[in-house]
Enzyme design. Structure first.
Site, PDB file in Angstrom:
ATOM      1  N   LYS A 184      23.127  47.606  42.740  1.00  0.00           N
ATOM      2  CA  LYS A 184      23.292  48.454  43.922  1.00  0.00           C
ATOM      3  C   LYS A 184      24.718  48.998  43.972  1.00  0.00           C
ATOM      4  O   LYS A 184      25.665  48.250  44.156  1.00  0.00           O
ATOM      5  CB  LYS A 184      23.037  47.675  45.213  1.00  0.00           C
ATOM      6  CG  LYS A 184      23.064  48.608  46.434  1.00  0.00           C
ATOM      7  CD  LYS A 184      23.166  47.873  47.752  1.00  0.00           C
ATOM      8  CE  LYS A 184      24.582  47.586  48.174  1.00  0.00           C
ATOM      9  NZ  LYS A 184      25.387  48.782  48.522  1.00  0.00           N
ATOM     10  N   GLU A 258      33.984  38.730  42.796  1.00  0.00           N
ATOM     11  CA  GLU A 258      35.320  39.278  42.568  1.00  0.00           C
ATOM     12  C   GLU A 258      35.697  39.971  43.858  1.00  0.00           C
ATOM     13  O   GLU A 258      35.124  40.992  44.217  1.00  0.00           O
ATOM     14  CB  GLU A 258      35.289  40.230  41.374  1.00  0.00           C
ATOM     15  CG  GLU A 258      36.644  40.448  40.740  1.00  0.00           C
ATOM     16  CD  GLU A 258      37.342  41.650  41.339  1.00  0.00           C
ATOM     17  OE1 GLU A 258      37.999  41.464  42.402  1.00  0.00           O
ATOM     18  OE2 GLU A 258      37.233  42.746  40.782  1.00  0.00           O
ATOM     19  N   CYS A 292      41.498  46.257  44.192  1.00  0.00           N
ATOM     20  CA  CYS A 292      41.550  44.881  44.694  1.00  0.00           C
ATOM     21  C   CYS A 292      42.768  44.151  44.141  1.00  0.00           C
ATOM     22  O   CYS A 292      43.314  43.265  44.791  1.00  0.00           O
ATOM     23  CB  CYS A 292      40.275  44.147  44.351  1.00  0.00           C
ATOM     24  SG  CYS A 292      39.706  44.448  42.686  1.00  0.00           S
ATOM     25  N   GLU A 389      44.576  42.418  53.312  1.00  0.00           N
ATOM     26  CA  GLU A 389      44.374  43.483  52.334  1.00  0.00           C
ATOM     27  C   GLU A 389      44.137  44.797  53.069  1.00  0.00           C
ATOM     28  O   GLU A 389      43.214  44.903  53.869  1.00  0.00           O
ATOM     29  CB  GLU A 389      43.165  43.149  51.469  1.00  0.00           C
ATOM     30  CG  GLU A 389      42.966  44.133  50.341  1.00  0.00           C
ATOM     31  CD  GLU A 389      41.800  43.763  49.434  1.00  0.00           C
ATOM     32  OE1 GLU A 389      40.779  43.300  49.953  1.00  0.00           O
ATOM     33  OE2 GLU A 389      41.932  43.953  48.214  1.00  0.00           O
TER      34      GLU A 389
END
Lengths: 482, 324
Positions: A184, A258, A292, A389
């Site tokens: 997906k 991850e 990331c 983040e």
């Protein structure tokens, strides 16, 4: 004095053929979703609607997982590694042949500069398929014992920041090891995955080996929770990663995650400064900071702080922000209105907490989602912009006095995906890389990727490794043996 | 970078030891990173109006060069006429910046160029190797200046540099600079001094950065990559390192120094890449023939060909551009 203005140099859109609507790719065919719902994918640089995308629900996920299961038991698991490798090599070659098309489509759907999709994303995608194609017939010698077995059906969910590259990281090792997949893509960037589906057809990949289901979080949840999925691989936010970990807990499913990061990019006073400045820029402004492993926390040794800041600000003045399809653009559009809101909110928090905000002068386009390259100075470990983040072009600058303090600050985060060390001393690089709790430590460079190198996180950045020999392990039943 | 405090700069050349300390105290250059930066800038796409601007700018920055044993007055005169009218069919083409020849041909060039405004540059100091005594180097320089050279392209003693005798290299540049003085000119208005580092022999970027600073401290008006007689000659990353040096030197001292890549720049594409490098490294202050030169010969015709292509939409064959 003359001014050297670069005239617009747009890459042509003519190379891509975007259909008005896309179905789901199940069992080697594009099919309409069972209940016919759809959503739109837009170009984030100007909010133009690119296509209608089918939304997969329960019945569609059932069909996709069944197609993957059938393909696994009837064809893919029976093929020799050599024959699986042939398909992967073929896919890799087609990706190279259609590289320009993929790059333009990626920049249209994602908002990233064509320079990056053309020179970084797509070449790495091809390299990843070539690399794992090479492993397909050598699994007996990969260090996991003789004849390691695949799990079966892998449910894979990928983010919007590197749509095609993350697809490659997921699909290439899964197929090489003999798994079939239901993937997906992110709801804001499904187009290159759908083009990849066409590439699978072009490569005569047996039907059902790769299935692409589109949709948002609900679609992802249905895929993760589907009892027919043997293995879940996810790249995305830590929040969703935790939900996935909870969902697979107590089941037979294997998972690799991850997740997010808040990487420290550490500049020592003996660093090659001009290159370190490039590394800082590449660390946080590459892909608009939607990375990331971005070097979002800059740790500068106090003795060179002023010089680094002066040089950095001068350099940021030359960044070219604008049309992602212009070949001279350095920083493109923020991927979605939602992400732009989050970046704005956290930046406002940064100011409210007392950090000093700075951006170079740059004109932003009126339509679309845009945020200027931004630097926060006077940031401390206690600030939210140093802990959370942001996933945008926002750099938080902190200082340190000694190597030990640099390590302490760098590790003082719930994340642990990557770090950067800039110094002329080889011994210090080795010492730092032993101390830093991060999956990747770059020395005198940042955001460099290679299919042969494993990638993955510590702590809340997730578990499991992608890339390299280690990346095979995530798709083979070797945990017990290893 | 402003890591250089003024006092340190002033002291830098006071002794061999302090010169060494200063040069070795410059921030190091990471080769992989410098190469990567130059390669990224080389992907800039310069089209239409930007290309027109860049081509004319590049033409105006050329030091049109002939440095062969077989050079004759006839050859130099031909080159001088090419310098003034690069394309005889198109008066809108700018003149080049200078003609670069051996010292004995300076009078020929000077006469041929007359009042065109094109400078005459002469190589000197036992070009290209520089392997002779300082007295001969000075005499060589004085000869060229006396013959009318506006600019002197000297070579540094690479042997001395590579064996760490920085003071000797420094003193030689100072002495040659002195020899550039003209009896009829006011103090400090002698021939412009370009110092050739011969980066192909220095090899490392750390050496390039140190040699750049050494030359600038000793009074160079320009720092130049190469003689053209050693391979590799000019490269993008070497020029990048030199542009960083002149940028930082101006921040530290207030004095602006020019940069000249020379050798191996043959196509318009190459030349435009250098201009992009200047634009995004040292900045637009260097985007003028006063501060940036390109040492080349065959480059000029490629620029003319691209220029005509932009104007007419068609490429003309090489026979439609004059040899020299």
């Amino acid at each position: 004095m003359a001014k050297f203005e670069y005239a617009p140099a747009p890459e042509s859109r003519a190379v891509v053929d975007i259909k008005s609507s896309y179905g789901l790719f199940i069992g080697g065919e594009f099919v309409d979703p069972a209940d016919g719902t759809s959503f739109k994918s837009i170009n984030p640089s100007n909010e133009e609607v690119l296509a209608d995308i089918a939304e997969a629900r329960q019945a569609d996920i059932d069909a996709a997982v069944k197609a993957a299961r059938d393909a696994h038991t009837r064809t893919w698991a029976k093929l020799s590694g050599r024959d699986r490798g042939k398909y992967l090599f073929r896919i890799a070659r087609i990706i190279q042949e259609r590289a320009r098309e993929l790059a333009v489509l990626e920049s249209l759907d994602n908002g990233k500069p064509i320079r990056e999709s053309r020179d970084v994303d797509i070449p790495l995608v091809a390299a990843h398929f070539f690399y794992y194609a090479g492993w397909a017939d050598k699994l007996d010698y990969a260090g996991f014992g003789p004849d390691p077995k695949p799990y079966g059906v892998a449910g894979q969910i990928i983010p919007w920041n590197f749509p095609m590259l993350m697809l490659a990281w997921k699909i290439a090792p899964a197929l090489a090891t003999g798994n079939t997949v239901v993937l997906k893509p992110a709801e804001t960037t499904p187009l290159t995955a759908l083009l990849f589906a066409e590439i699978c057809q072009q490569a005569d990949l047996p039907p059902g080996v790769v299935n692409i289901v589109t949709g948002a979080g609900d679609t992802g949840r249905l895929l993760v929770e589907h009892p027919g999925v043997d293995k879940v691989a996810f790249t995305g936010s830590t929040e969703v990663g935790k939900a996935i970990a909870r969902s697979v807990a107590g089941t037979e499913k294997k998972a690799t995650l991850e997740l997010g990061g808040k990487a420290a990019n550490i500049i020592f006073d003996d660093a090659p400064i001009d290159q370190a400045i490039e590394g800082i820029v590449n660390g946080i402004f590459f892909n608009q900071g939607h990375v990331c492993c971005a070097g979002s926390r800059l740790l500068v040794q106090e003795s060179i702080y002023d010089d680094v800041l002066t040089s950095l600000k001068r350099r940021l003045g030359t960044l070219r922000v604008g049309d992602p399809l212009d070949k001279n653009t350095d920083v493109g559009a923020i991927n979605s209105a939602e992400q732009l809101t989050r970046i704005r909110e956290l930046s406002e928090v940064g100011e409210a907490e007392g950090a000093e905000r700075w951006s170079p002068e740059c004109e932003l386009p009126e339509r679309g989602f845009w945020f200027p390259p931004t630097v926060f100075t006077g940031v401390s470990q206690a600030h939210r912009i140093a802990r959370e983040e942001i996933f945008g072009p926002v750099l938080s600058v902190l200082t340190f006095r000694t190597p030990a303090e640099a390590v302490e600050k760098a590790n003082n985060t719930p994340y642990g995906l990557s770090a950067g060390v800039w110094t002329d001393k080889g011994s210090r690089i080795l010492w730092m890389s032993q101390q830093l709790r991060a999956g990747v430590v770059w020395a005198n460079t940042f955001n460099r990727f290679d299919p042969t190198s494993p990638f993955g996180g510590y702590k809340e950045s997730g578990y499991g490794r992608e890339g390299g020999r280690h990346g095979l392990q995530a798709y083979l039943k070797v945990d017990e043996a290893a | 970078m402003t890591v250089f405090e003024d006092t340190r700069l002033a002291d830098a050349a006071s002794s061999e030891a302090s010169l060494r300390r200063f040069l070795h105290g410059l921030p190091s250059v990471d080769q992989v990173g410098a190469d990567a930066r130059a390669a990224t800038l080389a992907t800039r796409s310069i089209k239409t109006t930007a290309k027109e601007f860049a081509i004319d700018l590049a033409i105006s920055m050329i030091d049109l060069t002939t440095l062969e044993g077989q050079d004759t007055p006839g050859k130099v005169r031909a080159l001088c006429s090419k310098a003034q009218r690069p394309d005889p069919t198109d008066a809108s083409v700018p003149q080049v910046a200078a003609i670069c020849v051996y010292p004995d041909l300076v009078p020929v060039a000077k006469e041929a160029l007359g009042a065109s405004g094109i400078k005459v540059a002469s190589v000197a100091t036992a070009f290209p190797s520089g392997r002779t005594s300082l007295a001969v180097k000075q005499a060589d320089t004085r000869d060229a200046v006396a013959a009318g050279a506006d600019e002197v392209d000297m070579v540094i003693d690479r042997g001395a540099f590579l064996s760490g005798r920085y003071g000797q290299v420094f003193d030689e540049i100072v002495a040659v600079k002195e020899a550039c003085g003209r009896a009829d000119a006011v103090e400090g208005q002698g021939a412009h001094l370009k110092v050739i580092l011969e980066t192909g022999e220095l090899v490392t970027y750390d050496n390039v950065r140190r040699a750049s600073w050494l030359a600038m401290l000793a009074g160079a008006d320009f720092i130049k990559t190469s003689t053209g007689k050693v391979s590799p000659a000019a490269t993008l990353p070497v020029t990048l390192v030199m542009l960083e040096a002149v940028r930082d030197f101006r921040v530290a001292t207030g004095r602006q120094v020019g940069v000249k890549p020379a050798g191996g720049i043959r196509t318009s594409k190459d030349a435009i890449r250098y201009l992009v490098l200047v634009n995004e490294t040292a900045g637009e202050d260097w985007l003028s023939p006063d501060w940036f030169r390109i040492g080349a010969s065959s480059l000029l015709n490629d620029l003319l060909m691209q220029r005509q292509k932009l104007k007419t939409g068609y490429y003309a064959g090489p026979d439609y551009f004059t040899l020299d």
